[in-house]
Enzyme design. Structure first.
Site, PDB file in Angstrom:
ATOM      1  N   ARG A  78       0.860  -1.186   0.000  1.00  0.00           N
ATOM      2  CA  ARG A  78       0.000   0.000   0.000  1.00  0.00           C
ATOM      3  C   ARG A  78       0.899   1.240   0.000  1.00  0.00           C
ATOM      4  O   ARG A  78       1.638   1.473   0.954  1.00  0.00           O
ATOM      5  CB  ARG A  78      -0.891   0.009   1.240  1.00  0.00           C
ATOM      6  CG  ARG A  78      -1.848   1.194   1.342  1.00  0.00           C
ATOM      7  CD  ARG A  78      -2.645   1.114   2.643  1.00  0.00           C
ATOM      8  NE  ARG A  78      -3.396  -0.148   2.730  1.00  0.00           N
ATOM      9  CZ  ARG A  78      -3.924  -0.612   3.868  1.00  0.00           C
ATOM     10  NH1 ARG A  78      -3.788   0.058   4.994  1.00  0.00           N
ATOM     11  NH2 ARG A  78      -4.590  -1.757   3.863  1.00  0.00           N
ATOM     12  N   HIS A 123       1.574  -2.283   5.686  1.00  0.00           N
ATOM     13  CA  HIS A 123       1.368  -2.559   4.259  1.00  0.00           C
ATOM     14  C   HIS A 123       2.368  -1.808   3.388  1.00  0.00           C
ATOM     15  O   HIS A 123       2.760  -2.284   2.318  1.00  0.00           O
ATOM     16  CB  HIS A 123      -0.045  -2.131   3.841  1.00  0.00           C
ATOM     17  CG  HIS A 123      -1.123  -3.093   4.213  1.00  0.00           C
ATOM     18  ND1 HIS A 123      -1.423  -4.210   3.475  1.00  0.00           N
ATOM     19  CD2 HIS A 123      -1.992  -3.096   5.251  1.00  0.00           C
ATOM     20  CE1 HIS A 123      -2.433  -4.856   4.026  1.00  0.00           C
ATOM     21  NE2 HIS A 123      -2.805  -4.197   5.115  1.00  0.00           N
ATOM     22  N   ASP A 130      -3.865  -8.495   3.253  1.00  0.00           N
ATOM     23  CA  ASP A 130      -5.238  -8.635   3.737  1.00  0.00           C
ATOM     24  C   ASP A 130      -5.929  -9.678   2.874  1.00  0.00           C
ATOM     25  O   ASP A 130      -5.941  -9.547   1.638  1.00  0.00           O
ATOM     26  CB  ASP A 130      -6.005  -7.313   3.624  1.00  0.00           C
ATOM     27  CG  ASP A 130      -5.466  -6.231   4.540  1.00  0.00           C
ATOM     28  OD1 ASP A 130      -4.868  -6.559   5.579  1.00  0.00           O
ATOM     29  OD2 ASP A 130      -5.657  -5.044   4.213  1.00  0.00           O
ATOM     30  N   GLU A 188      -7.798  -7.102  13.299  1.00  0.00           N
ATOM     31  CA  GLU A 188      -8.339  -7.448  11.979  1.00  0.00           C
ATOM     32  C   GLU A 188      -8.013  -8.897  11.628  1.00  0.00           C
ATOM     33  O   GLU A 188      -6.848  -9.238  11.405  1.00  0.00           O
ATOM     34  CB  GLU A 188      -7.761  -6.512  10.914  1.00  0.00           C
ATOM     35  CG  GLU A 188      -8.098  -5.042  11.149  1.00  0.00           C
ATOM     36  CD  GLU A 188      -7.415  -4.092  10.184  1.00  0.00           C
ATOM     37  OE1 GLU A 188      -7.772  -2.907  10.181  1.00  0.00           O
ATOM     38  OE2 GLU A 188      -6.511  -4.534   9.429  1.00  0.00           O
ATOM     39  N   HIS A 191      -5.730  -9.613   8.388  1.00  0.00           N
ATOM     40  CA  HIS A 191      -4.481  -8.869   8.239  1.00  0.00           C
ATOM     41  C   HIS A 191      -3.304  -9.676   8.788  1.00  0.00           C
ATOM     42  O   HIS A 191      -3.299 -10.063   9.950  1.00  0.00           O
ATOM     43  CB  HIS A 191      -4.637  -7.545   8.990  1.00  0.00           C
ATOM     44  CG  HIS A 191      -3.427  -6.665   9.017  1.00  0.00           C
ATOM     45  ND1 HIS A 191      -3.409  -5.415   8.435  1.00  0.00           N
ATOM     46  CD2 HIS A 191      -2.203  -6.825   9.572  1.00  0.00           C
ATOM     47  CE1 HIS A 191      -2.237  -4.848   8.647  1.00  0.00           C
ATOM     48  NE2 HIS A 191      -1.480  -5.694   9.330  1.00  0.00           N
TER      49      HIS A 191
END
Length: 210
Positions: A78, A123, A130, A188, A191
């Protein structure tokens, strides 16, 4: 010391090219996400990971394929500019566009306070992913008791108000990912970060391009 790099290293790979049978749903490209629009830096519907993370993820995929299942990946690398986009969104007034779907019980500030989104993301180092598990024949996601990017205690890895099947599915995913060197995130269930990531102190900001 943390570094920011804007050039794509040679060892970042497209997971679809690297891992046979893996599925993707790049929500930060399509706009089907909590912000409600395409996220900065997502210029192509592909998911990149460091080669080391992709190889480990490929081993998870191989284990699942043997049982008739496979991985669906929502996000990998990301860009930092994407994280900055999230932060800007978090500071804007609530418009209600995606609240009922992704964070019905929380304010935008509470999403950050709860650790679901952070100003710095693992990320951005390229070895965090994810994902969920799908039936390989139908492509249907198995029941994890929640969906990607639902910002609630329901998404906690150890949330205890699940059905037996949902709980089993989460536990099995954590077991598989840990068996290949990934560590889960408490908030999460989807994740995971490669424990021995190759760029532990480097945050990248090159755009994702085809």
């Amino acid at each position: 010391m943390k570094k920011i790099m804007i050039v794509r290293p040679h060892d970042f790979v497209d997971i679809v090219m690297a891992i046979p049978g893996i599925m993707t749903d790049v929500k930060y490209y399509t706009g089907d996400n909590f912000v409600g629009e395409r996220i900065d830096g997502y210029e192509a519907p592909i998911i990149l990971l460091t080669e080391k993370a992709a190889i480990a993820l490929g081993r998870v995929q191989k284990q699942l394929l043997e049982e008739g299942f496979g991985l669906k990946v929502f996000d990998g690398y990301r860009p930092k500019r994407a994280v900055d986009h999230f932060v800007r969104w978090g500071k804007q007034a609530e418009d209600g566009k995606t609240k009922s779907i992704y964070y019905p019980e929380k304010t935008r500030q509470e999403i950050f306070d709860g650790g679901f989104i952070a100003p710095e993301s693992s990320h951005t180092r390229g070895s965090t992913v994810d994902l969920t598990v799908v039936n390989i024949e139908t492509g249907t996601e198995i029941d994890m008791g929640g969906v990607f990017d639902f910002f609630s205690e329901v998404s906690y890895s150890d949330y205890d108000h699940l059905t037996l099947e949902q709980s089993k599915n989460r536990v099995q995913l954590r077991y598989l990912m840990r068996s290949e060197g990934f560590e889960p995130m408490q908030q999460e269930w989807w994740h995971f970060t490669l424990t021995e990531e190759p760029y532990p102190e480097t945050y990248f900001d090159f755009p994702i391009q085809g």
